[in-house]
Scaffold this active site. Structure first.
Site, PDB file in Angstrom:
ATOM      1  N   ALA A  47       0.822  -1.213   0.000  1.00 38.51           N
ATOM      2  CA  ALA A  47       0.000   0.000   0.000  1.00 38.51           C
ATOM      3  C   ALA A  47       0.855   1.261   0.000  1.00 38.51           C
ATOM      4  O   ALA A  47       1.788   1.388   0.799  1.00 38.51           O
ATOM      5  CB  ALA A  47      -0.928   0.023   1.208  1.00 38.51           C
ATOM      6  N   GLY A  52       6.617   0.890   5.563  1.00 42.63           N
ATOM      7  CA  GLY A  52       7.498  -0.043   4.859  1.00 42.63           C
ATOM      8  C   GLY A  52       7.531   0.207   3.366  1.00 42.63           C
ATOM      9  O   GLY A  52       8.592   0.172   2.732  1.00 42.63           O
ATOM     10  N   CYS A  53       6.374   0.474   2.786  1.00 40.89           N
ATOM     11  CA  CYS A  53       6.301   0.711   1.346  1.00 40.89           C
ATOM     12  C   CYS A  53       6.996   2.018   0.973  1.00 40.89           C
ATOM     13  O   CYS A  53       7.619   2.108  -0.088  1.00 40.89           O
ATOM     14  CB  CYS A  53       4.849   0.697   0.887  1.00 40.89           C
ATOM     15  SG  CYS A  53       4.082  -0.927   1.139  1.00 40.89           S
ATOM     16  N   THR A  54       6.907   3.017   1.839  1.00 40.66           N
ATOM     17  CA  THR A  54       7.616   4.275   1.600  1.00 40.66           C
ATOM     18  C   THR A  54       9.122   4.043   1.632  1.00 40.66           C
ATOM     19  O   THR A  54       9.852   4.535   0.759  1.00 40.66           O
ATOM     20  CB  THR A  54       7.198   5.334   2.639  1.00 40.66           C
ATOM     21  OG1 THR A  54       5.795   5.588   2.484  1.00 40.66           O
ATOM     22  CG2 THR A  54       7.978   6.624   2.463  1.00 40.66           C
ATOM     23  N   ALA A  57      10.031   2.191  -1.626  1.00 35.93           N
ATOM     24  CA  ALA A  57       9.889   3.069  -2.789  1.00 35.93           C
ATOM     25  C   ALA A  57      10.994   4.119  -2.836  1.00 35.93           C
ATOM     26  O   ALA A  57      11.547   4.416  -3.901  1.00 35.93           O
ATOM     27  CB  ALA A  57       8.512   3.739  -2.771  1.00 35.93           C
TER      28      ALA A  57
END
Length: 162
Positions: A47, A52-54, A57
Site C-alpha cells: 500500500a 514499509g512501502c515508503t 519506494a
C-alpha cells in the site's frame, strides 16, 4: 499461489499508471525500439504511503540512476488507485511510474498475491515481491517475501549494479 521461476516468460500486462495512462510490460521493456529494449524491475508492494512501502519506494528512487545506467527501468505495482499513487509519487519525489492493479490480477499472475502471515494471523493479500525481466521478456529473478528495508541494496548486489 504459483511462484514464477527464472527462465520463464514474464506475464505481460497492461495497467494504468499514476497519471491514468495505459502502460504495458512490452512498452516498459522497449520491445519495439531499434536497440532491442531494456530490462525491467517490477516491485509489488502492499500500500502506498505506509511506512514499509515508503522505505522501499524511496530506496528504489535513490538507486534509480545506477539501475537505469545498468539498463533497467523500475516500476512499482500496488492495488492503490491512480490518485493515491500520484499523491505518493509527489509526496516522496518518486521519479518512476507506479501502476494500479485494483483487482490484483497482475499480482496473481506473478504470484505476488496469496496467503501470508500478518501480525501472527494468516491473511490473504500482497506478498512483497520483486521481479527482474530482461529485454526479451524472460524472468531473470523472482524474489518473494522480500523485506522493505535493505531489499534494494541486496537487489543491486544480485544484479552487479554498484
Amino acid at each position: 499461489m504459483t511462484k514464477l521461476e527464472p527462465g520463464t516468460p514474464a506475464p505481460d500486462f497492461t495497467l494504468i499508471d499514476q497519471d491514468e495512462r495505459s502502460v504495458s510490460l512490452r512498452e516498459l521493456r522497449g520491445a519495439d525500439t531499434p536497440d532491442g529494449g531494456r530490462g525491467v524491475i517490477l516491485f509489488f508492494y502492499p500500500a502506498a504511503m505506509t511506512p514499509g512501502c515508503t522505505t522501499e519506494a524511496c530506496d528504489f528512487r535513490d538507486s534509480l540512476a545506477p539501475l537505469q545506467a545498468a539498463g533497467y527501468a523500475v516500476v512499482g505495482i500496488s492495488r492503490d488507485a491512480p490518485e493515491k499513487l500520484r499523491a505518493f509519487r509527489e509526496r516522496d519525489g518518486l521519479t518512476y511510474d507506479l501502476l494500479s492493479d485494483p483487482d490484483h490480477a497482475v499480482h496473481e499472475a506473478y504470484g505476488a498475491w496469496g496467503e501470508k502471515m500478518n501480525y501472527g494471523k494468516t491473511v490473504e493479500g500482497v506478498i512483497r515481491s520483486t521481479f527482474v525481466v530482461d529485454a526479451s521478456g524472460t524472468l531473470v529473478d523472482a524474489l518473494y517475501n522480500v523485506k522493505a528495508t535493505g531489499h534494494v541494496a541486496r537487489l543491486r548486489t544480485l544484479l552487479g549494479v554498484g
